[in-house]
Enzyme design. Sequence first.
Site, PDB file in Angstrom:
ATOM      1  CE1 TYR A 199      -4.161  -2.273   0.541  1.00  0.00           C
ATOM      2  CE2 TYR A 199      -3.098  -2.395   2.494  1.00  0.00           C
ATOM      3  CZ  TYR A 199      -3.580  -3.071   1.424  1.00  0.00           C
ATOM      4  OH  TYR A 199      -4.817  -3.907   1.650  1.00  0.00           O
ATOM      5  CG  HIS A 253      -9.960   3.434   4.088  1.00  0.00           C
ATOM      6  ND1 HIS A 253     -10.647   4.840   3.535  1.00  0.00           N
ATOM      7  CD2 HIS A 253     -10.157   2.713   2.891  1.00  0.00           C
ATOM      8  CE1 HIS A 253     -10.274   4.978   3.075  1.00  0.00           C
ATOM      9  NE2 HIS A 253     -10.487   3.665   2.358  1.00  0.00           N
ATOM     10  NE  ARG A 290      -5.631   5.034  -3.838  1.00  0.00           N
ATOM     11  CZ  ARG A 290      -6.267   3.789  -3.199  1.00  0.00           C
ATOM     12  NH1 ARG A 290      -6.917   3.091  -3.318  1.00  0.00           N
ATOM     13  NH2 ARG A 290      -4.821   3.123  -2.895  1.00  0.00           N
ATOM     14  CG  ASN A 336      -7.408  -1.043  -4.124  1.00  0.00           C
ATOM     15  OD1 ASN A 336      -6.551  -1.400  -3.778  1.00  0.00           O
ATOM     16  ND2 ASN A 336      -9.071  -1.377  -3.779  1.00  0.00           N
ATOM     17  CD  GLU A 385     -11.941  -1.328  -6.815  1.00  0.00           C
ATOM     18  OE1 GLU A 385     -13.508  -2.687  -6.288  1.00  0.00           O
ATOM     19  OE2 GLU A 385     -11.239  -0.598  -5.321  1.00  0.00           O
ATOM     20  CE1 TYR A 404      -9.637  -5.625   4.183  1.00  0.00           C
ATOM     21  CE2 TYR A 404      -8.603  -5.113   2.020  1.00  0.00           C
ATOM     22  CZ  TYR A 404      -9.331  -5.176   2.490  1.00  0.00           C
ATOM     23  OH  TYR A 404      -9.977  -3.748   2.338  1.00  0.00           O
ATOM     24  CE  LYS A 405      -4.867  -5.765  -2.122  1.00  0.00           C
ATOM     25  NZ  LYS A 405      -5.268  -4.980  -2.879  1.00  0.00           N
TER      26      LYS A 405
HETATM   27  C1  HEM Z   1     -10.123   0.180   0.811  1.00  0.00           C
HETATM   28  C2  HEM Z   1     -13.263   3.440   0.431  1.00  0.00           C
HETATM   29  C3  HEM Z   1     -10.359   6.400  -0.776  1.00  0.00           C
HETATM   30  C4  HEM Z   1      -6.525   3.156   0.514  1.00  0.00           C
HETATM   31  C5  HEM Z   1     -11.588   1.394   0.725  1.00  0.00           C
HETATM   32  C6  HEM Z   1     -12.692  -0.198   1.506  1.00  0.00           C
HETATM   33  C7  HEM Z   1     -13.789   0.631   0.677  1.00  0.00           C
HETATM   34  C8  HEM Z   1     -12.930   1.650   0.751  1.00  0.00           C
HETATM   35  C9  HEM Z   1     -15.151   1.293   0.638  1.00  0.00           C
HETATM   36  C10 HEM Z   1     -12.853  -1.478   1.491  1.00  0.00           C
HETATM   37  C11 HEM Z   1     -12.748  -1.484   2.693  1.00  0.00           C
HETATM   38  C12 HEM Z   1     -13.199  -3.025   3.554  1.00  0.00           C
HETATM   39  O1  HEM Z   1     -12.804  -3.781   3.493  1.00  0.00           O
HETATM   40  O2  HEM Z   1     -14.575  -2.878   4.106  1.00  0.00           O
HETATM   41  C13 HEM Z   1     -12.824   4.408   0.185  1.00  0.00           C
HETATM   42  C14 HEM Z   1     -13.569   6.480  -0.127  1.00  0.00           C
HETATM   43  C15 HEM Z   1     -12.737   6.589  -0.978  1.00  0.00           C
HETATM   44  C16 HEM Z   1     -11.337   6.403  -0.581  1.00  0.00           C
HETATM   45  C17 HEM Z   1     -15.515   5.936  -0.733  1.00  0.00           C
HETATM   46  C18 HEM Z   1     -12.482   8.806  -0.514  1.00  0.00           C
HETATM   47  C19 HEM Z   1     -14.419   8.928  -0.611  1.00  0.00           C
HETATM   48  C20 HEM Z   1      -8.993   6.233  -0.246  1.00  0.00           C
HETATM   49  C21 HEM Z   1      -8.195   6.965  -0.839  1.00  0.00           C
HETATM   50  C22 HEM Z   1      -6.538   5.861  -0.004  1.00  0.00           C
HETATM   51  C23 HEM Z   1      -7.343   4.514  -0.355  1.00  0.00           C
HETATM   52  C24 HEM Z   1      -7.368   8.163  -1.010  1.00  0.00           C
HETATM   53  C25 HEM Z   1      -4.781   5.779  -0.461  1.00  0.00           C
HETATM   54  C26 HEM Z   1      -4.171   7.035  -0.329  1.00  0.00           C
HETATM   55  C27 HEM Z   1      -7.407   1.897   0.398  1.00  0.00           C
HETATM   56  C28 HEM Z   1      -6.241   1.280   0.396  1.00  0.00           C
HETATM   57  C29 HEM Z   1      -7.842  -0.050   0.852  1.00  0.00           C
HETATM   58  C30 HEM Z   1      -8.802   0.943   0.770  1.00  0.00           C
HETATM   59  C31 HEM Z   1      -5.334   0.270   0.819  1.00  0.00           C
HETATM   60  C32 HEM Z   1      -7.337  -1.595   0.398  1.00  0.00           C
HETATM   61  C33 HEM Z   1      -7.262  -2.213  -0.724  1.00  0.00           C
HETATM   62  C34 HEM Z   1      -6.866  -3.485  -0.522  1.00  0.00           C
HETATM   63  O3  HEM Z   1      -6.427  -3.498  -0.766  1.00  0.00           O
HETATM   64  O4  HEM Z   1      -7.939  -4.412  -1.849  1.00  0.00           O
HETATM   65  N1  HEM Z   1     -11.692   2.403   0.205  1.00  0.00           N
HETATM   66  N2  HEM Z   1     -11.465   4.832   0.022  1.00  0.00           N
HETATM   67  N3  HEM Z   1      -8.858   4.954   0.210  1.00  0.00           N
HETATM   68  N4  HEM Z   1      -8.244   2.243   0.534  1.00  0.00           N
HETATM   69 FE1  HEM Z   1     -10.132   3.472   0.505  1.00  0.00          FE
END
Ligand code: HEM
Length: 344
Positions: free
Chosen positions: A38, A194, A224, A226, A266, A317-318
């Site tokens: 990350y 998060h 970004r 993902n 994504e 986690y994934k």
């Molecule tokens: C995962 C939403 C912005 C980093 C997630 C998850 C959601 C989410 C719903 C899944 C969490 C779960 O397991 O239930 C959002 C929304 C954002 C946002 C709505 C903006 C409004 C960001 C930003 C970053 C970030 C700006 C980093 C700079 C991550 C990371 C994960 C994650 C690292 C784990 C993903 C994975 O390993 O698959 N986010 N996010 N997110 N988000 Fe965000």
Amino acid sequence: MSGQMHVRDSYRPPFHVENSEETILRFPFPFPEDTYMYSMNVEPHVRGGPVEAMSHTFDVDEHYIGECAEKARILEEDPKRCMVLPHMRDAEWDFLELGMDSLSSDYPEHFTLKKEGNDWRWENHLLNISQSFVFGDEATLPQAPFEYMARQMQGDFTLHDQRENDLWMDGGMVTSQADWSLKFDMGMSFRQWHAPVPKASEMGIFDRGLRFLLMLQYGRPVRRLNWTMTINPRLDTSPENYMIWGEDRASVTSENVAEKVHLRVELQTLYRLPRSNAILFAIRCYLLPIKDIMTVPKWRKRLHRVLRDLDPTLASYKGLDLYRSTVVEFLRPYDDGAPLSVGI
Ligand code: HEM
């Protein structure tokens, strides 16, 4: 967008999703290096960029019709996949305007928009929709403005109110998510939704990410990437339907791995909205099977190295634990170990 629209895509059994060579080559492959962890991987959402999928405000590709049909089916089965709190009305119109303005200017062959004051006429030639309405008057549209627009776009969308130095999940349409639930997250703050993510919080990524987003400016969107993996070309891997897709993870064998396992990327874009000061979070999902990734030598070698060396906490986690080693073993003979250049 060039090429033919696919009208027979099926994102549920019997699965049927084919990717043309053009679609494979415009895939936003997410690994610029041989290892993955990350990071604050946020950059301006400017035209251009490393792949064509990033060259429009909202990317439309050959799967547009199939993905919109799948979204309509999911919403019919579960209307609560679309929810918007009442104080987000201005944000709904902001979103509709952004969607119509950008689709009609990026893809004039598919979408047209005519404005005379608040009297607007929208035509979506791909879905055969023609609609005259009064901008700002919900009664003149068949659905609320956010739902109306989001149904006509690929991907998921969430709307975030900004108050108390935080962002709140106050609306969205989420039908193609990687195992998280809008119903569960509604009303939560940035750190709350998060909370299930391992490591990133301790690394300071969410503190920095939130600080950055609170200052996001109108007209300067960011993006970004993902990623995760999905078995079969299934868009809807929601917790709500876990009993339908969860067991697929146990079905991967060395014979079917290339067909069944998909890299799920994504392309996330974020926009400040002008009237409401809300933030729009757009999640455009791309699914590419290993057999298509194999056609690009750099991608298959890099995917092998990333998966082989992935932090086990991230892998769990994934949801990769049941089949990660099968994918690594399949890809291993195709990786000569020679250094690869940085970038995709
Ligand atoms: C995962 C939403 C912005 C980093 C997630 C998850 C959601 C989410 C719903 C899944 C969490 C779960 O397991 O239930 C959002 C929304 C954002 C946002 C709505 C903006 C409004 C960001 C930003 C970053 C970030 C700006 C980093 C700079 C991550 C990371 C994960 C994650 C690292 C784990 C993903 C994975 O390993 O698959 N986010 N996010 N997110 N988000 Fe965000």
